[in-house]
Write a protein that holds these residues in place. Structure first.
Motif, PDB file in Angstrom:
ATOM      1  N   LYS A 213       0.886  -0.877  -0.101  1.00  8.79           N
ATOM      2  CA  LYS A 213       0.073  -0.074  -0.076  1.00  8.79           C
ATOM      3  C   LYS A 213       1.005   1.412  -0.056  1.00  8.79           C
ATOM      4  O   LYS A 213       0.764   1.638  -0.846  1.00  8.79           O
TER       5      LYS A 213
ATOM      6  N   ILE B  63       2.413   2.084  -3.599  1.00  6.32           N
ATOM      7  CA  ILE B  63       1.213   2.717  -4.144  1.00  6.32           C
ATOM      8  C   ILE B  63       1.101   3.934  -4.078  1.00  6.32           C
ATOM      9  O   ILE B  63       1.367   4.604  -5.189  1.00  6.32           O
ATOM     10  N   LEU B  64       0.464   4.312  -3.188  1.00  6.14           N
ATOM     11  CA  LEU B  64       0.651   5.180  -2.306  1.00  6.14           C
ATOM     12  C   LEU B  64       1.491   6.669  -2.826  1.00  6.14           C
ATOM     13  O   LEU B  64       1.239   7.716  -3.194  1.00  6.14           O
TER      14      LEU B  64
ATOM     15  N   PHE C 139      -6.313  -3.475  -4.203  1.00  6.45           N
ATOM     16  CA  PHE C 139      -5.779  -1.820  -3.554  1.00  6.45           C
ATOM     17  C   PHE C 139      -4.668  -1.032  -5.296  1.00  6.45           C
ATOM     18  O   PHE C 139      -5.647  -0.236  -4.906  1.00  6.45           O
TER      19      PHE C 139
ATOM     20  N   HIS D 126      -5.063  -2.159  -7.790  1.00  4.10           N
ATOM     21  CA  HIS D 126      -5.875  -2.214  -9.460  1.00  4.10           C
ATOM     22  C   HIS D 126      -7.219  -1.187  -9.198  1.00  4.10           C
ATOM     23  O   HIS D 126      -7.523  -0.222 -10.213  1.00  4.10           O
ATOM     24  N   GLU D 127      -7.758  -0.736  -7.952  1.00  5.34           N
ATOM     25  CA  GLU D 127      -8.379   0.542  -8.131  1.00  5.34           C
ATOM     26  C   GLU D 127      -7.789   1.471  -8.049  1.00  5.34           C
ATOM     27  O   GLU D 127      -8.186   2.967  -8.005  1.00  5.34           O
ATOM     28  N   ARG D 128      -6.740   1.922  -8.129  1.00  3.67           N
ATOM     29  CA  ARG D 128      -5.303   3.102  -8.040  1.00  3.67           C
ATOM     30  C   ARG D 128      -4.769   3.105  -9.136  1.00  3.67           C
ATOM     31  O   ARG D 128      -4.253   3.280 -10.242  1.00  3.67           O
TER      32      ARG D 128
ATOM     33  N   ARG E  96      -2.829   0.803 -10.764  1.00  3.34           N
ATOM     34  CA  ARG E  96      -1.665   0.149 -10.303  1.00  3.34           C
ATOM     35  C   ARG E  96      -1.578  -1.679 -11.331  1.00  3.34           C
ATOM     36  O   ARG E  96      -2.208  -2.376 -10.822  1.00  3.34           O
TER      37      ARG E  96
END
Length: 159
Positions: free
Chosen positions: A17, A20-21, A54, A56-58, A60
């Protein structure tokens, strides 16, 4: 020229996470089996599913490492493991062994396969070999100079 992909390791869900963030385009992770990063927490299938969701929702991607040097007993178990991993939504698998490559190609023919730096690809013939088998990416050996990388790139077809 293609855009460079920022790829970060994800040793557990929290690290995935954060990567990604903080801007990673993709992460690579290992499951509880078949990965070389034994010092990491590594992912259960449920954690992998959560991490993929998490990412794919962003927008990535998530790549699963199956880059061990497998023995026959590993190869015999790989297909069932891969089927479960594919159900999590992973975007590609990273491998270094031709036998593991063959199992993945047979089990999930549409799944992208990336060749790990552990495969020690140091020349254009090796890259072409993997490309001809269907690898979508070959990560070159770390020991190569920038000039050697340019030469390989100039000699291989396509993107």
């Amino acid at each position: 020229m293609n855009k460079v992909e920022l790829l970060a390791p994800a040793g557990n869900t929290e690290k995935l996470k954060m990567a990604i963030l903080y801007g990673a385009d993709a992460v690579y992770l290992a499951g509880k089996e078949f990965g070389l990063r034994t010092a990491s927490d590594n992912f259960t299938m449920e954690q992998m599913r959560e991490g993929v969701k998490f990412a794919h929702e962003r927008g990535r991607r998530v790549y699963l490492t199956m880059n061990i040097v497998p023995h026959n007993e590993d190869i015999d178990k790989a297909a069932e493991y891969l089927k479960s991993a594919v159900e999590t939504g992973i975007d590609a698998v990273i491998v270094s062994d031709p036998g593991m490559f063959a199992v993945i190609r047979k089990t999930a023919p549409d799944l992208k396969i990336h060749i790990s730096t552990q495969a020690n690809s140091t020349n254009d013939q090796s890259v072409s070999f993997w490309h001809d088998l269907g690898a979508s990416r070959v990560v070159l050996a770390r020991e190569l100079s920038l000039e050697e990388i340019r030469t390989i790139r100039d000699r291989i077809p396509g993107d």
